[in-house]
Scaffold this active site. Structure first.
Site, short mmCIF file in Angstrom:
data_model
loop_
_atom_site.label_atom_id
_atom_site.label_comp_id
_atom_site.label_asym_id
_atom_site.label_seq_id
_atom_site.Cartn_x
_atom_site.Cartn_y
_atom_site.Cartn_z
N SER A 152 -76.99 -49.36 72.05
CA SER A 152 -77.17 -47.95 72.40
C SER A 152 -76.10 -47.47 73.37
CB SER A 152 -78.56 -47.74 73.01
OG SER A 152 -79.58 -48.04 72.10
N ARG A 191 -72.63 -44.85 72.87
CA ARG A 191 -72.42 -43.71 73.77
C ARG A 191 -71.07 -43.79 74.48
NH1 ARG A 191 -77.63 -44.27 72.74
NH2 ARG A 191 -79.07 -42.49 72.95
N GLY A 204 -78.34 -44.58 62.69
CA GLY A 204 -78.90 -43.27 62.97
C GLY A 204 -78.41 -42.72 64.29
N SER A 259 -87.66 -38.51 71.34
CA SER A 259 -86.61 -39.23 70.60
C SER A 259 -85.31 -39.17 71.37
CB SER A 259 -86.42 -38.60 69.21
OG SER A 259 -85.21 -39.04 68.63
N ASP A 289 -88.13 -49.89 68.98
CA ASP A 289 -87.25 -50.81 68.25
C ASP A 289 -87.75 -52.25 68.29
OD1 ASP A 289 -85.47 -48.87 67.44
OD2 ASP A 289 -84.18 -49.08 69.19
N ARG A 303 -90.77 -49.39 58.70
CA ARG A 303 -91.07 -50.66 59.37
C ARG A 303 -92.56 -50.98 59.40
NH1 ARG A 303 -86.40 -50.29 64.14
NH2 ARG A 303 -84.71 -51.03 62.79
#
Length: 431
Positions: free
Chosen positions: A22, A26, A91, A164, A314, A345
């Site tokens: 993540s 970024r 995503g 989110s 996750d 999932r």
């Protein structure tokens, strides 16, 4: 490709997992907003994060990689790419770039692999359109490929129906190029790497938690941000596979140099609640708190997971493996978001556990698992790296076969090297 796990052993090991995905994404994307040379150490060199870096290059950034450090020099102005921007299976890449490019003059096309092209994008496209973004794609902009005509955006006061980090990050980046201050609200604090990193670069982003809701004020940029000089911490989500491995085999694992951001370690706290012994040892705290996590296996008991879901979304597939061997019943609720990840999932976990002889029941927003002893079975990854690695860990008990494991390289290229420490396995071409 198929992974055949013949079982595992009790262990006492340290694990230096790959860099945080993540945060690596970024670093590549946010560097485009800076005014100079960004220096990034320990950048994750996996397919997804390298795609984020390649897109930055196509948008005009000059990138050098000496193996130890990646240097990113942004263009004066984001360029129109002369080709489609390929996001692979990520995503995070496509949704955060949507927010950046919606406010950048030019025409851009974002797409990904066959799995990403099935994932819903309206959750980002719709709020961006409401502030003036021009975004089109299949199903009226819900499915990639997506075409973006970037330009001026209006300020906004947006209340997101979901917590989110991807939606929030896209809207924050859009707000930085809007015509006035913007306000974003979510029902619960989602992972907050975007706010932390952009504030560290000089952006004016104020956050507060009020009555459980997260409210954010974003001031448009008057000038470019300071460059990142940053060593990416390791990924606690990747480390969690080995935490679960320790928990279900009465072993000990030390996950080294990971971010201890509270929005990233909730799954470890659930494992602790189930009976594992977990210690957090903080070593530093600059952009992010960083340290080690020590896990000792113990008898596990069933648990209900229904709170703080955005903080462990996750890790739920791996957590389900601990539930599969725990005493009693475990339940996951309020996790409908699992259905729109790299795979559905909820369906993937339940179907595969049933093949392994574990009683499991599917709900619209989660599942129920009755712990037992998993048997040897052949299961499907559904093209999802987290499903593949989670069931590899379950294979430590009595073995397992997993189809379609190429997806593991999209997020965790070092997985097999570390898995060798604790498991007997082989990789071969599927029938």
């Amino acid at each position: 490709m198929m992974l055949k796990v013949a079982g595992g052993r009790k262990f006492d090991e340290e694990f230096i997992v790959d860099a945080d995905k993540s945060i690596s994404h970024r670093c590549a994307i946010f560097s485009l907003l800076s005014n100079g040379e960004n220096k990034i150490k320990n950048y994750l060199r996996a397919e997804d994060t390298l795609n984020s870096l390649e897109i930055a290059k196509k948008l005009g950034a000059k990138i050098t990689d000496n193996g130890d450090e990646i240097t990113i020099i942004p263009p004066e102005k984001i360029n129109e790419a002369d080709d489609v921007l390929y996001c692979g299976n990520s995503g995070t890449t496509i949704r955060i770039y949507m927010g950046l490019l919606a406010g950048s003059d030019g025409f851009y096309v974002l797409t990904g692999d066959k799995y990403l092209r099935r994932r819903p994008m309206a959750r980002v496209a719709s709020p961006l359109r409401s502030i003036g973004a021009k975004i089109d794609g299949r199903e009226n902009g819900n499915l990639a490929p997506l075409a973006i005509r970037g330009g001026k955006l209006k300020s906004f006061n947006y209340k997101s129906p979901i917590a989110s980090a991807q939606v929030k990050s896209a809207m924050i980046l859009a707000a930085l190029s809007a015509d006035d201050k913007s306000y974003y609200e979510e029902p619960f604090l989602s992972r907050d790497h975007t706010e932390r990193m952009l504030r560290g670069m000089g952006a004016e982003i104020a956050s507060e938690i009020k009555e459980g809701r997260c409210k954010i004020e974003i001031t448009p940029l008057k000038e470019k941000l300071s460059p990142l000089v940053f060593e990416v911490p390791n990924d606690p989500s990747s480390g969690f596979f080995f935490a679960v491995a320790a928990a279900i085999t009465s072993s000990r694992a030390v996950i080294k140099n990971v971010t201890l951001n509270p929005t990233r370690v909730e799954a470890y706290k659930i494992l602790e609640k189930m009976g594992a012994k977990v210690d957090f040892v903080e070593k530093e705290n600059k952009y992010e708190p960083v340290g080690d996590i020590i896990i000792k296996g113990n008898v596990l008991n069933g648990v209900e997971v229904s709170q703080n879901i955005p903080w462990l979304i996750d890790e739920i597939p791996a957590l389900a493996m601990a539930m599969a061997v725990a005493k009693g019943k475990s339940v996951v609720k309020n996790a409908k978001e699992l259905r729109v990840k790299e795979s559905d999932r909820i369906k993937a976990v339940v179907e595969n556990l049933k093949k392994c002889g574990i009683e499991a029941k599917e709900f619209e927003d989660g599942f129920e698992i009755l712990g037992g002893e998993p048997k040897y079975a052949r299961v499907d990854s559904f093209g999802d790296h987290r499903i593949a690695m989670s069931f590899a860990v379950l294979g430590l008990i009595n073995g397992i076969e997993i189809d379609d494991i190429e997806c593991i390289n999209t997020s965790f290229p070092n997985f097999f090297k570390l898995f060798e420490k604790i498991a007997k396995f082989e990789v071969e071409n599927a029938d």
